[in-house]
Scaffold this motif. Sequence first.
Motif, PDB file in Angstrom:
ATOM      1  N   ARG A  47       0.838  -1.197   0.000  1.00 25.66           N
ATOM      2  CA  ARG A  47       0.000   0.000   0.000  1.00 25.66           C
ATOM      3  C   ARG A  47       0.874   1.249   0.000  1.00 25.66           C
ATOM      4  O   ARG A  47       1.852   1.320   0.751  1.00 25.66           O
ATOM      5  CB  ARG A  47      -0.893   0.040   1.245  1.00 25.66           C
ATOM      6  CG  ARG A  47      -1.933  -1.025   1.315  1.00 25.66           C
ATOM      7  CD  ARG A  47      -2.813  -0.866   2.555  1.00 25.66           C
ATOM      8  NE  ARG A  47      -2.063  -0.751   3.791  1.00 25.66           N
ATOM      9  CZ  ARG A  47      -1.642  -1.785   4.514  1.00 25.66           C
ATOM     10  NH1 ARG A  47      -1.896  -3.016   4.114  1.00 25.66           N
ATOM     11  NH2 ARG A  47      -0.987  -1.589   5.628  1.00 25.66           N
ATOM     12  N   LEU A  48       0.503   2.237  -0.791  1.00 29.50           N
ATOM     13  CA  LEU A  48       1.141   3.544  -0.732  1.00 29.50           C
ATOM     14  C   LEU A  48       0.485   4.295   0.421  1.00 29.50           C
ATOM     15  O   LEU A  48      -0.690   4.641   0.358  1.00 29.50           O
ATOM     16  CB  LEU A  48       0.962   4.303  -2.052  1.00 29.50           C
ATOM     17  CG  LEU A  48       1.521   5.726  -2.089  1.00 29.50           C
ATOM     18  CD1 LEU A  48       3.032   5.727  -1.893  1.00 29.50           C
ATOM     19  CD2 LEU A  48       1.151   6.399  -3.405  1.00 29.50           C
ATOM     20  N   GLU A  49       1.250   4.521   1.480  1.00 27.02           N
ATOM     21  CA  GLU A  49       0.703   5.169   2.670  1.00 27.02           C
ATOM     22  C   GLU A  49       0.662   6.687   2.521  1.00 27.02           C
ATOM     23  O   GLU A  49      -0.147   7.349   3.164  1.00 27.02           O
ATOM     24  CB  GLU A  49       1.526   4.794   3.916  1.00 27.02           C
ATOM     25  CG  GLU A  49       1.588   3.305   4.191  1.00 27.02           C
ATOM     26  CD  GLU A  49       0.251   2.720   4.630  1.00 27.02           C
ATOM     27  OE1 GLU A  49      -0.689   3.480   4.913  1.00 27.02           O
ATOM     28  OE2 GLU A  49       0.141   1.489   4.672  1.00 27.02           O
ATOM     29  N   GLY A  50       1.558   7.228   1.695  1.00 24.11           N
ATOM     30  CA  GLY A  50       1.559   8.671   1.519  1.00 24.11           C
ATOM     31  C   GLY A  50       2.826   9.150   0.840  1.00 24.11           C
ATOM     32  O   GLY A  50       3.790   8.403   0.665  1.00 24.11           O
ATOM     33  N   ALA A  51       2.786  10.416   0.439  1.00 20.80           N
ATOM     34  CA  ALA A  51       3.936  11.088  -0.167  1.00 20.80           C
ATOM     35  C   ALA A  51       3.973  12.504   0.383  1.00 20.80           C
ATOM     36  O   ALA A  51       2.932  13.125   0.595  1.00 20.80           O
ATOM     37  CB  ALA A  51       3.807  11.097  -1.677  1.00 20.80           C
ATOM     38  N   VAL A  69       5.653   3.203   1.752  1.00 16.75           N
ATOM     39  CA  VAL A  69       4.966   1.996   1.281  1.00 16.75           C
ATOM     40  C   VAL A  69       4.967   0.955   2.395  1.00 16.75           C
ATOM     41  O   VAL A  69       5.999   0.733   3.037  1.00 16.75           O
ATOM     42  CB  VAL A  69       5.674   1.426   0.024  1.00 16.75           C
ATOM     43  CG1 VAL A  69       5.077   0.094  -0.394  1.00 16.75           C
ATOM     44  CG2 VAL A  69       5.622   2.432  -1.125  1.00 16.75           C
ATOM     45  N   THR A  70       3.818   0.307   2.605  1.00 15.90           N
ATOM     46  CA  THR A  70       3.720  -0.791   3.577  1.00 15.90           C
ATOM     47  C   THR A  70       3.522  -2.097   2.829  1.00 15.90           C
ATOM     48  O   THR A  70       2.669  -2.186   1.941  1.00 15.90           O
ATOM     49  CB  THR A  70       2.561  -0.558   4.556  1.00 15.90           C
ATOM     50  OG1 THR A  70       2.833   0.614   5.322  1.00 15.90           O
ATOM     51  CG2 THR A  70       2.382  -1.739   5.503  1.00 15.90           C
ATOM     52  N   ILE A  71       4.321  -3.117   3.204  1.00 13.52           N
ATOM     53  CA  ILE A  71       4.173  -4.458   2.642  1.00 13.52           C
ATOM     54  C   ILE A  71       3.396  -5.265   3.676  1.00 13.52           C
ATOM     55  O   ILE A  71       3.893  -5.506   4.777  1.00 13.52           O
ATOM     56  CB  ILE A  71       5.532  -5.125   2.353  1.00 13.52           C
ATOM     57  CG1 ILE A  71       6.410  -4.228   1.477  1.00 13.52           C
ATOM     58  CG2 ILE A  71       5.362  -6.472   1.688  1.00 13.52           C
ATOM     59  CD1 ILE A  71       7.454  -3.477   2.223  1.00 13.52           C
ATOM     60  N   PRO A  72       2.156  -5.672   3.375  1.00  7.89           N
ATOM     61  CA  PRO A  72       1.370  -6.388   4.385  1.00  7.89           C
ATOM     62  C   PRO A  72       1.972  -7.752   4.735  1.00  7.89           C
ATOM     63  O   PRO A  72       2.718  -8.326   3.945  1.00  7.89           O
ATOM     64  CB  PRO A  72      -0.014  -6.542   3.740  1.00  7.89           C
ATOM     65  CG  PRO A  72       0.145  -6.217   2.314  1.00  7.89           C
ATOM     66  CD  PRO A  72       1.436  -5.485   2.126  1.00  7.89           C
ATOM     67  N   PHE A 160       2.997  11.567  -9.024  1.00  6.91           N
ATOM     68  CA  PHE A 160       4.008  10.536  -9.245  1.00  6.91           C
ATOM     69  C   PHE A 160       3.379   9.175  -8.990  1.00  6.91           C
ATOM     70  O   PHE A 160       2.980   8.863  -7.866  1.00  6.91           O
ATOM     71  CB  PHE A 160       5.211  10.756  -8.317  1.00  6.91           C
ATOM     72  CG  PHE A 160       5.975  12.011  -8.616  1.00  6.91           C
ATOM     73  CD1 PHE A 160       7.083  11.983  -9.454  1.00  6.91           C
ATOM     74  CD2 PHE A 160       5.575  13.234  -8.086  1.00  6.91           C
ATOM     75  CE1 PHE A 160       7.772  13.141  -9.752  1.00  6.91           C
ATOM     76  CE2 PHE A 160       6.268  14.396  -8.380  1.00  6.91           C
ATOM     77  CZ  PHE A 160       7.365  14.357  -9.215  1.00  6.91           C
ATOM     78  N   GLY A 161       3.272   8.360 -10.057  1.00  2.00           N
ATOM     79  CA  GLY A 161       2.710   7.026  -9.931  1.00  2.00           C
ATOM     80  C   GLY A 161       3.717   6.075  -9.307  1.00  2.00           C
ATOM     81  O   GLY A 161       4.887   6.049  -9.695  1.00  2.00           O
ATOM     82  N   VAL A 162       3.261   5.300  -8.331  1.00  3.74           N
ATOM     83  CA  VAL A 162       4.137   4.381  -7.590  1.00  3.74           C
ATOM     84  C   VAL A 162       3.703   2.946  -7.897  1.00  3.74           C
ATOM     85  O   VAL A 162       2.533   2.595  -7.739  1.00  3.74           O
ATOM     86  CB  VAL A 162       4.071   4.658  -6.073  1.00  3.74           C
ATOM     87  CG1 VAL A 162       4.961   3.685  -5.303  1.00  3.74           C
ATOM     88  CG2 VAL A 162       4.463   6.109  -5.784  1.00  3.74           C
ATOM     89  N   THR A 163       4.673   2.120  -8.348  1.00  2.89           N
ATOM     90  CA  THR A 163       4.415   0.716  -8.679  1.00  2.89           C
ATOM     91  C   THR A 163       5.400  -0.161  -7.926  1.00  2.89           C
ATOM     92  O   THR A 163       6.598   0.139  -7.890  1.00  2.89           O
ATOM     93  CB  THR A 163       4.552   0.487 -10.200  1.00  2.89           C
ATOM     94  OG1 THR A 163       3.657   1.391 -10.884  1.00  2.89           O
ATOM     95  CG2 THR A 163       4.204  -0.939 -10.587  1.00  2.89           C
ATOM     96  N   ALA A 164       4.909  -1.240  -7.326  1.00  8.59           N
ATOM     97  CA  ALA A 164       5.746  -2.162  -6.539  1.00  8.59           C
ATOM     98  C   ALA A 164       5.913  -3.480  -7.283  1.00  8.59           C
ATOM     99  O   ALA A 164       4.988  -3.947  -7.949  1.00  8.59           O
ATOM    100  CB  ALA A 164       5.104  -2.411  -5.175  1.00  8.59           C
TER     101      ALA A 164
END
Length: 195
Positions: A47-51, A69-72, A160-164
């Motif tokens: 999850r993107l928690e914030g910027a 970013v949080t990795i569950p 800014f798009g964030v992809t994991a």
Amino acid sequence: MNRQKLGVLLLGISIGTALLAALSSISSSAQAVQLSDGTVFFISPPRLEGASTTQNSARAWVVTYYFTVTIPENAGEPLQKVTIAQDENTDTVRFSLRETEAFEGSRGRLGATLPLGGVSSDPKTRAVTVTFNPPVEPGKTVTIALSPRANPDYAGVYLFGVTAFPPGEKPHGQFLGFGRFNIYSSGLDAFFRFR
């Protein structure tokens, strides 16, 4: 119950117990989703928690952009890399890649520095790729700190798009959302626009 039946019953119980123990020891790795072509997916995506940014004035120097970013716990795979790509806008933000850092925790509670395997950029897609070495295990929160050479010249909303991506030869990228930065005029926009 005679001895023969008791022996068969005990044998069945011990085989069942051994099978359950074996399954529980591999359950964490068995959660990963991998297609027959080798593509690897997250079970539960990060999850993107914030910027956030340290300065939001146009043309400001000595700025840092933070992406958390949080990795569950049930991600099924660790986090290998993150791409951060600027969406179409008036001005392109250029980053000093050598100054990129990553930490455990959030911006307000930065923890230990995370080792990076590399940081690269693609001028066509305007994406910065940050690779973790080793990958970040599920259950962790990480913050990536990018250093722009300066904030954009013009005020506006910059996305800014964030992809994991999980590890693997064919990882499937999971788009997490947009980090949004509001850049405000410093009063000199008209001068730069009409010079």
